[in-house]
Design a protein around this motif. Sequence first.
Motif, short mmCIF file in Angstrom:
data_model
loop_
_atom_site.label_atom_id
_atom_site.label_comp_id
_atom_site.label_asym_id
_atom_site.label_seq_id
_atom_site.Cartn_x
_atom_site.Cartn_y
_atom_site.Cartn_z
N ARG A 17 0.85 -1.19 0.00
CA ARG A 17 0.00 0.00 0.00
C ARG A 17 0.89 1.24 0.00
NH1 ARG A 17 -5.38 -0.20 2.92
NH2 ARG A 17 -6.12 -2.30 2.56
N VAL A 18 0.54 2.21 -0.81
CA VAL A 18 1.33 3.44 -0.89
C VAL A 18 0.41 4.64 -0.78
CG1 VAL A 18 3.06 4.71 -2.22
CG2 VAL A 18 2.82 2.25 -2.56
N ARG A 19 0.80 5.61 0.00
CA ARG A 19 0.06 6.88 0.06
C ARG A 19 1.04 8.04 -0.04
NH1 ARG A 19 -3.25 3.88 -0.68
NH2 ARG A 19 -5.22 3.49 0.42
N ASN A 20 0.59 9.10 -0.68
CA ASN A 20 1.37 10.32 -0.80
C ASN A 20 0.62 11.42 -0.06
OD1 ASN A 20 2.55 12.71 -1.63
ND2 ASN A 20 2.92 12.00 -3.71
N VAL A 21 1.06 11.66 1.17
CA VAL A 21 0.37 12.67 1.98
C VAL A 21 1.20 13.95 1.95
CG1 VAL A 21 -0.59 13.23 4.24
CG2 VAL A 21 -0.61 10.86 3.45
N LEU A 25 5.83 10.09 1.19
CA LEU A 25 5.32 8.75 0.88
C LEU A 25 5.29 7.87 2.12
CD1 LEU A 25 7.03 7.68 -2.48
CD2 LEU A 25 4.73 8.59 -2.12
#
Lengths: 91, 259
Positions: A17-21, A25
């Motif tokens: 799972r990857v998120r860019n907040v 990252l």
Amino acid sequence: MDHESAEAVPVPRLDVRVRNVGGTLTVAWGESVFELSETAGFLWKRVDGRRSLRELAGLLAGEYAVDPETALRDTLETMTALADGGLVRLR
Amino acid sequence: MRVDPSGHLAELAARGLLPEDHLAVYLAGSLVRGWGNSGSDLDVYVVSAAPRTAPSTALAPVALTPDHVPVEVVHVDGVRWDIEYWTDSQVDQMFAKVSWEEFDTNHSVADLLTSHEMDFLERLGSAVAVTGETWLAGRRTRLESSAIRSILVSRALNLSDLFVEDAVGQLKAGDVESAVLSAKLAFGYAVNALHVSCGEFGHSAKWRARRFRQVEQTIMPFEEYWAIETMRGYDPANPSAWVEDVVLACRRISMEVVI
């Protein structure tokens, strides 16, 4: 660092799972969660299952103007931590 | 095919469908966006201070007070109008659900919105006022400063992740056909996240290509999107390869879309 480990190729799990907040990252798999530093994020974006640690280190050295030996050490540290967390395997 | 908003107010009034205390009447949906066709419905939103009490064709359930939205259906010059009657208070309650405070403290914030509420908020941005331009403009400004974009992006990426996990698990188990379907679903949600991040709300799969054409972004070219959407690279002799490519495309979108 031996020559052999620098030639290892990190391969990410397909279901990471990857998120860019806000530009930072975060990568996760299972209970392992890593908020990546800028340089670790740079490396993660270039991990494609084909580039070796040495090649990734070369890109890091070029981008951040650090010496190749330091870049290779940082790359190995980052990828080893991600491998220990099960997010990548070193082939 | 576009819609001309003049005359709608008189039509509603003539049919007894315009409350005296209306604050705004606006049109939304595919016809308003210029995406409609001769069979398209027109979505009409009427916002008033007080709830509509007249008998209605249908009541749409919402998680607000009142807990329903009266819906009228009429046909005008061969076009079906779906008219929804919302109160100003219900709109306020929806905005409270999509505040930054709610986003920061509630990981399931998207679940607070029913599909009707989601549709309402998604359509606000592209709505055309029949009357109540100031009301509509004020609500649009509030929508822009709300957490709706982050909420919907997070929701879409979470759903994409779930289907990626399914696809990978199914591949591992040798259930390749299910993996193909899961990968397709995962991709759809990932693309939805990309669109929402660019301000293009809406989650209906039938308009995904339209939305893709609408947004300006550098994460994925339209041609690549369309090749996956239409399964152009799918080889029946090696379906696993297609699944893996699609999963990687989903991950690329997750990595680049900023929450």
